[in-house]
Write a protein that holds these residues in place. Structure first.
Motif, PDB file in Angstrom:
ATOM      1  N   GLY A 244      16.333 -67.481  -0.331  1.00  0.00           N
ATOM      2  CA  GLY A 244      17.386 -66.662   0.257  1.00  0.00           C
ATOM      3  C   GLY A 244      16.851 -65.398   0.892  1.00  0.00           C
ATOM      4  O   GLY A 244      15.760 -64.916   0.557  1.00  0.00           O
ATOM      5  N   TYR A 245      17.619 -64.872   1.856  1.00  0.00           N
ATOM      6  CA  TYR A 245      17.312 -63.593   2.501  1.00  0.00           C
ATOM      7  C   TYR A 245      18.626 -62.912   2.844  1.00  0.00           C
ATOM      8  O   TYR A 245      19.607 -63.567   3.247  1.00  0.00           O
ATOM      9  N   GLN A 246      18.664 -61.599   2.661  1.00  0.00           N
ATOM     10  CA  GLN A 246      19.846 -60.852   3.044  1.00  0.00           C
ATOM     11  C   GLN A 246      19.474 -59.442   3.492  1.00  0.00           C
ATOM     12  O   GLN A 246      18.405 -58.920   3.160  1.00  0.00           O
ATOM     13  N   ARG A 247      20.397 -58.851   4.267  1.00  0.00           N
ATOM     14  CA  ARG A 247      20.198 -57.499   4.772  1.00  0.00           C
ATOM     15  C   ARG A 247      21.500 -56.731   4.633  1.00  0.00           C
ATOM     16  O   ARG A 247      22.584 -57.292   4.840  1.00  0.00           O
ATOM     17  N   SER A 248      21.393 -55.460   4.284  1.00  0.00           N
ATOM     18  CA  SER A 248      22.594 -54.636   4.135  1.00  0.00           C
ATOM     19  C   SER A 248      22.354 -53.251   4.719  1.00  0.00           C
ATOM     20  O   SER A 248      21.217 -52.784   4.819  1.00  0.00           O
ATOM     21  N   LEU A 249      23.450 -52.608   5.098  1.00  0.00           N
ATOM     22  CA  LEU A 249      23.397 -51.277   5.681  1.00  0.00           C
ATOM     23  C   LEU A 249      24.563 -50.461   5.149  1.00  0.00           C
ATOM     24  O   LEU A 249      25.696 -50.943   5.092  1.00  0.00           O
ATOM     25  N   GLU A 250      24.284 -49.236   4.749  1.00  0.00           N
ATOM     26  CA  GLU A 250      25.319 -48.302   4.296  1.00  0.00           C
ATOM     27  C   GLU A 250      25.222 -47.029   5.125  1.00  0.00           C
ATOM     28  O   GLU A 250      24.233 -46.301   5.037  1.00  0.00           O
ATOM     29  N   HIS A 251      26.232 -46.768   5.950  1.00  0.00           N
ATOM     30  CA  HIS A 251      26.295 -45.556   6.769  1.00  0.00           C
ATOM     31  C   HIS A 251      27.245 -44.587   6.085  1.00  0.00           C
ATOM     32  O   HIS A 251      28.443 -44.858   5.961  1.00  0.00           O
ATOM     33  N   THR A 252      26.732 -43.452   5.627  1.00  0.00           N
ATOM     34  CA  THR A 252      27.511 -42.561   4.768  1.00  0.00           C
ATOM     35  C   THR A 252      28.587 -41.767   5.501  1.00  0.00           C
ATOM     36  O   THR A 252      29.564 -41.335   4.901  1.00  0.00           O
ATOM     37  N   SER A 259      21.478 -34.223   4.791  1.00  0.00           N
ATOM     38  CA  SER A 259      22.263 -35.230   4.076  1.00  0.00           C
ATOM     39  C   SER A 259      21.778 -36.627   4.449  1.00  0.00           C
ATOM     40  O   SER A 259      21.154 -36.829   5.492  1.00  0.00           O
ATOM     41  N   VAL A 260      22.055 -37.598   3.591  1.00  0.00           N
ATOM     42  CA  VAL A 260      21.641 -38.983   3.855  1.00  0.00           C
ATOM     43  C   VAL A 260      22.534 -39.581   4.929  1.00  0.00           C
ATOM     44  O   VAL A 260      23.753 -39.628   4.789  1.00  0.00           O
ATOM     45  N   GLU A 261      21.924 -40.043   6.009  1.00  0.00           N
ATOM     46  CA  GLU A 261      22.675 -40.667   7.088  1.00  0.00           C
ATOM     47  C   GLU A 261      22.976 -42.136   6.771  1.00  0.00           C
ATOM     48  O   GLU A 261      24.110 -42.590   6.928  1.00  0.00           O
ATOM     49  N   TYR A 262      21.943 -42.892   6.316  1.00  0.00           N
ATOM     50  CA  TYR A 262      22.175 -44.289   5.984  1.00  0.00           C
ATOM     51  C   TYR A 262      21.098 -44.815   5.042  1.00  0.00           C
ATOM     52  O   TYR A 262      20.017 -44.229   4.894  1.00  0.00           O
ATOM     53  N   TYR A 263      21.432 -45.936   4.387  1.00  0.00           N
ATOM     54  CA  TYR A 263      20.488 -46.729   3.606  1.00  0.00           C
ATOM     55  C   TYR A 263      20.440 -48.125   4.219  1.00  0.00           C
ATOM     56  O   TYR A 263      21.472 -48.680   4.605  1.00  0.00           O
ATOM     57  N   GLN A 264      19.230 -48.678   4.310  1.00  0.00           N
ATOM     58  CA  GLN A 264      19.065 -50.034   4.828  1.00  0.00           C
ATOM     59  C   GLN A 264      18.243 -50.847   3.835  1.00  0.00           C
ATOM     60  O   GLN A 264      17.130 -50.448   3.470  1.00  0.00           O
ATOM     61  N   ASN A 265      18.792 -51.986   3.388  1.00  0.00           N
ATOM     62  CA  ASN A 265      18.135 -52.813   2.380  1.00  0.00           C
ATOM     63  C   ASN A 265      17.823 -54.201   2.922  1.00  0.00           C
ATOM     64  O   ASN A 265      18.624 -54.782   3.658  1.00  0.00           O
ATOM     65  N   ASN A 266      16.655 -54.720   2.555  1.00  0.00           N
ATOM     66  CA  ASN A 266      16.265 -56.092   2.853  1.00  0.00           C
ATOM     67  C   ASN A 266      15.817 -56.752   1.553  1.00  0.00           C
ATOM     68  O   ASN A 266      15.032 -56.162   0.800  1.00  0.00           O
ATOM     69  N   ALA A 267      16.317 -57.957   1.288  1.00  0.00           N
ATOM     70  CA  ALA A 267      15.973 -58.649   0.047  1.00  0.00           C
ATOM     71  C   ALA A 267      15.572 -60.085   0.338  1.00  0.00           C
ATOM     72  O   ALA A 267      16.113 -60.726   1.249  1.00  0.00           O
ATOM     73  N   PHE A 268      14.639 -60.570  -0.468  1.00  0.00           N
ATOM     74  CA  PHE A 268      14.169 -61.948  -0.361  1.00  0.00           C
ATOM     75  C   PHE A 268      13.983 -62.504  -1.760  1.00  0.00           C
ATOM     76  O   PHE A 268      13.588 -61.783  -2.681  1.00  0.00           O
ATOM     77  N   GLY A 269      14.272 -63.786  -1.944  1.00  0.00           N
ATOM     78  CA  GLY A 269      14.060 -64.407  -3.243  1.00  0.00           C
ATOM     79  C   GLY A 269      13.815 -65.897  -3.117  1.00  0.00           C
ATOM     80  O   GLY A 269      14.299 -66.555  -2.189  1.00  0.00           O
ATOM     81  N   ILE A 270      13.053 -66.439  -4.063  1.00  0.00           N
ATOM     82  CA  ILE A 270      12.815 -67.874  -4.141  1.00  0.00           C
ATOM     83  C   ILE A 270      12.714 -68.265  -5.611  1.00  0.00           C
ATOM     84  O   ILE A 270      12.097 -67.551  -6.405  1.00  0.00           O
TER      85      ILE A 270
END
Length: 350
Positions: A244-252, A259-270
């Motif tokens: 699996g692979y996924q991507r997420s974005l959080e714009h505050t 201040s934090v403008e955004y967080y960007q996450n990338n995940a991978f699993g097998i």
């Protein structure tokens, strides 16, 4: 989680009884006998022995029209109460969920859907400090999930005030000192096999969340935009292997310098099921925090976690081991924020 006790209950009370729609239900108490040993390199470990002390109470019943209902009350480790939900499943009309900060309703249930033999790459004894998009799931919310159509469902969730508070019956949350207002989530979950056996293990998901913000509340936060989050990912299982692979974005929506403008996450699993007893997995998560302002110190920082895991089950005994590491924990920088750990768990079913 294993059943400890089952107690017969009568649901003949209140408005349910007034429409003669309640039948006998059950209340189950769920828990587990789990002990852990955690060895964290680069951190002060202290006593490494841990034990699960959480319990979940789950009641269920059925109305005269075929609608089923379930009440779930969860107490996290060493806590009297942490979250709860009421779920009503209606024939041909989908599911309505009233969630008391369970974390899984709407977008929050998709913060990390990667395959694993045990826990998420960041969910062992290491403290990674990674920020995840949660949408409305950490607040009091209500959601509706459509019946499955061609392997797909839509989930709509709304929170009148996304303030991460738990509210008792006949009570309100009040202001809760947050600039966040109402929030709205939508999740599309698809298993588009199209009748092809080779695609039966395919799962696609995409989710979005929008939270209104108050321009008059907490102006020192510099909130001039709305809070928006999104997640998209794919998993595929074929035989004993799942990837699996996924991507997420959080714009505050926060725009003040620093201040934090955004967080960007990338995940991978097998993961790989060697046999009915033994499973292996590898997973990683990369999260980047970006701050406002060209002159801001540490404007862009990335935290990375990864974990290799083994789970073995024989009879009522399960042994799980995770070898994990994190670089730049909590978006810090330097060797003082790089850690690794070994986490071992022994669980007994009863």
């Amino acid at each position: 989680m294993n059943k400890l006790t089952k107690v017969g209950l009568s649901a003949l009370c209140g408005s349910l009884a007034s429409v003669s729609a309640a039948n006998a239900g059950t209340m189950d108490v769920l828990g587990g006998a789990t002990a852990t040993w955690s060895s964290n390199s680069g951190q002060v470990t202290g006593n490494p022995i841990g034990m699960a002390s959480n319990l979940t109470f789950k009641g269920s019943g059925e109305l005269d029209n075929g609608t089923t209902f379930a009440l779930t009350i969860t107490g996290a480790d060493q806590a009297g109460y942490s979250s709860g939900s009421i779920v009503m499943t209606m024939p041909s009309m989908g599911t309505i969920t009233i969630s008391q900060a369970t974390g899984g309703n709407g977008l929050g249930g998709y913060d990390d859907k990667m395959p694993t033999a045990w826990e998420e790459s960041w969910g062992t004894s290491l403290g990674t400090g990674i920020d995840f998009p949660k949408g409305s799931s950490s607040s009091m919310n209500i959601g509706w999930k459509t019946p499955s159509f061609m392997g797909s469902t839509l989930n709509f969730v709304v929170s009148p005030r996304n303030n991460a508070t738990v509210v008792n019956d006949k009570a309100v949350s009040g202001d809760a000192a947050t600039y966040k207002g109402a929030s709205y989530d939508i999740v599309l979950d698809m298993n588009p096999s199209f009748g092809v056996d080779a695609l039966s293990g395919l799962n696609l998901f995409v989710a979005g969340s929008h939270t209104d913000t108050s321009k008059e509340h907490a102006l020192s936060k510099g909130n001039t935009g709305d809070h928006e989050e999104g997640v998209a990912g794919i998993t595929f299982a074929y035989g004993p292997v799942k990837v699996g692979y996924q991507r997420s974005l959080e714009h505050t929506g926060l725009e003040a310098a620093g201040s934090v403008e955004y967080y960007q996450n990338n995940a991978f699993g097998i993961s790989f099921n060697v046999n009915d007893s033994l499973s292996l997995s590898y997973g990683e998560m990369e999260s980047t925090r970006h701050k406002q302002g060209s002159g801001t110190t540490a404007k862009r920082r990335t935290t990375t976690s990864e974990s290799f895991q083994i789970a073995y089950t024989v009879g009522g005994l399960s042994l799980k081991i995770a070898e994990s590491e994190v670089d730049n924990a909590t978006y810090a920088d330097g060797s003082g924020s790089d850690f690794d750990a070994t986490t071992v768990a022994l669980s007994l079913a009863f």
